[in-house]
Design a protein around this motif. Structure first.
Motif, short mmCIF file in Angstrom:
data_model
loop_
_atom_site.label_atom_id
_atom_site.label_comp_id
_atom_site.label_asym_id
_atom_site.label_seq_id
_atom_site.Cartn_x
_atom_site.Cartn_y
_atom_site.Cartn_z
N GLU A 174 69.97 95.25 78.67
CA GLU A 174 69.35 95.43 77.36
C GLU A 174 69.49 94.20 76.46
O GLU A 174 68.53 93.81 75.78
CB GLU A 174 69.97 96.64 76.65
N TYR A 175 70.66 93.59 76.46
CA TYR A 175 70.93 92.57 75.44
C TYR A 175 70.76 91.13 75.91
O TYR A 175 70.65 90.22 75.06
CB TYR A 175 72.34 92.77 74.87
N LYS B 290 67.52 89.59 74.61
CA LYS B 290 67.61 89.39 73.16
C LYS B 290 68.46 88.16 72.83
O LYS B 290 68.11 87.38 71.93
CB LYS B 290 68.21 90.64 72.50
N ALA B 291 69.56 87.98 73.54
CA ALA B 291 70.42 86.82 73.29
C ALA B 291 69.72 85.52 73.68
O ALA B 291 69.91 84.49 73.03
CB ALA B 291 71.73 86.96 74.06
N ARG C 81 77.47 92.00 72.09
CA ARG C 81 77.35 92.97 73.18
C ARG C 81 77.43 92.28 74.54
O ARG C 81 78.02 92.80 75.49
CB ARG C 81 76.04 93.76 73.05
N MET C 82 76.85 91.08 74.65
CA MET C 82 76.92 90.33 75.90
C MET C 82 78.35 89.89 76.20
O MET C 82 78.81 89.98 77.35
CB MET C 82 75.99 89.11 75.85
N ASP D 277 74.40 97.37 79.39
CA ASP D 277 74.35 96.54 78.19
C ASP D 277 73.72 95.18 78.47
O ASP D 277 72.94 94.66 77.66
CB ASP D 277 75.76 96.35 77.61
N CYS E 93 74.67 90.22 67.02
CA CYS E 93 74.83 91.55 67.61
C CYS E 93 74.63 91.48 69.12
O CYS E 93 75.44 91.99 69.89
CB CYS E 93 73.85 92.54 66.98
N ALA E 94 73.54 90.80 69.54
CA ALA E 94 73.29 90.64 70.98
C ALA E 94 74.37 89.80 71.62
O ALA E 94 74.83 90.10 72.74
CB ALA E 94 71.91 90.01 71.20
N ASP F 260 71.34 85.81 67.10
CA ASP F 260 71.50 87.27 67.03
C ASP F 260 72.93 87.61 67.45
O ASP F 260 73.22 87.81 68.62
CB ASP F 260 70.48 87.95 67.95
#
Length: 385
Positions: A226-227, A230-231, A243-244, A223, A239-240, A237
């Protein structure tokens, strides 16, 4: 024989909006421990305070925590608690605030203790919770202090960072709301995220790793890879961010049970001697240590498994790509430009890393000379290896 696993305290609460869980807490008085006035300025403190008031809980703030919390700040916070008499201690912030609050908790519950040495191994943390429960609200996705048994406190006189771990200090309640992390800068997001990734990877190759820690560490690592970009690219974001924050928590559940490795040992030493932020030091060192540990067959097989999980052929190379994506330097010389000063402290760096508690669960136990070579490789970068 595997050690018993402890997966957090009594409650793990996560997801957008979960700060409202504060309204369900039972108590009369709370001390909120944080660093500076950032949460007062961005409204998070008022939100937390409003939820506590809805629960009928009186509260006050201790905001005297600094980065790499000093023992003097711990003592000052504990004195405030002794005067106010809270039955809830709420840490709001990153690893520094949470670590300091956990240490304050010990001295509040046990006024007979007075020195930092009272917490250091081989001494054990005495029983807690006779006076207060600990609640942690992380503002960064990195340290996982909200679910870990560990704290890092600095000696005021020497600057030495002391890592202290005891299951007694696992917080009772962790409240992980991504809205609290949304104000992190890209730099803090990257450094704390790489700290979380290091937790996951080192737990996965720890000599104490087991089935459950593997499940947690592997999920967290995939995770984060991937994230995290994005964060960093878009702090709004959620969502990111969510997940982080969840991945950081899960990595914490893994490493607090099976420990870490020499990335952390070396980073602790660098932080003590050169003041390098912990997550940033971890990020720079991680690819070099993965290469070094790959001489061990078990570690190499696990690194390969991680690489496949993130769609890469080689883990160390994939980590370099990730570091570049989130603007992490490729070599320590970018953080400590004075090579003479670095080499002048090299023997101290090595001795401290060798003595660090994380070293003993690394898949390869380096000699002093191997530690020295690793530091120099990381200092000069690929071309210096």
């Amino acid at each position: 024989m595997m050690r018993p696993m402890k997966l957090g305290g009594s409650e793990l609460v996560f997801g957008q909006g979960c700060l409202e869980h504060l309204r369900t807490l039972k108590g009369h008085r709370a001390v909120i421990v944080m660093r500076g006035d950032r949460f007062a300025r961005n409204g998070i403190l008022q939100t937390v305070g409003g939820h506590l008031e809805a629960a009928g809980i009186e509260w006050l703030v201790f905001d005297g925590v600094e980065p790499d919390p000093k023992f003097s700040s711990v003592k000052a916070g504990a004195e405030v608690m002794k005067q106010f008499g809270p039955d809830l201690i709420i840490a709001l912030g990153g690893g520094s605030a949470m670590d300091a609050a956990k240490a304050m908790w010990v001295f509040y519950e046990h006024p007979e203790l007075s020195e930092l040495a009272d917490l250091l191994p081989p001494k054990k943390i005495p029983p807690l919770r006779a006076k207060a429960r600990m609640v942690c609200i992380p503002s960064t996705s990195g340290s996982a202090s909200e679910v870990s048994r560990s704290i890092v406190i600095s000696d005021d006189e020497t600057g030495t960072k002391h890592g202290i771990g005891d299951m007694e200090m696992v917080p009772d309640i962790a409240i992980c709301d991504p809205a609290v992390t949304a104000t992190m800068s890209p730099r803090v997001t990257a450094d704390s995220g790489m700290d979380a990734l290091t937790h996951a990877i080192e737990a996965f190759v720890s000599t104490r790793a087991n089935y459950l820690s593997d499940v947690l560490a592997l999920a967290a690592a995939t995770d984060i890879v991937e994230y995290l970009p994005k964060a960093c690219a878009d702090g709004d974001d959620l969502c990111a961010r969510e997940r982080m924050l969840n991945a950081s928590m899960v990595a914490g559940l893994a490493f607090t049970n099976v420990s870490l490795g020499i990335v952390h040992s070396m980073a602790h030493s660098l932080g003590s001697h050169f003041g390098i932020a912990h997550g940033l030091a971890n990020a720079v060192l991680l690819p070099y240590v993965v290469r070094f540990n790959s001489t061990d067959e078990m570690a190499r097989g696990r690194y390969d498994r991680l690489a496949r999980a993130i769609g890469a052929d080689d883990l160390a190379s994939a980590l370099r790509v990730l570091c570049a994506q989130v603007d992490v330097p490729s070599a320590l010389r970018e953080l400590v430009p004075d090579e003479k000063a670095f080499r002048g402290r090299l023997d101290e760096l090595v001795a401290m890393a060798q003595a660090d508690g994380c070293t003993k669960t690394n898949p390869v136990l380096p000699t002093a000379e191997q530690f020295r070579e690793l530091y120099l490789a990381a200092y000069h970068g690929e071309e210096g290896r």
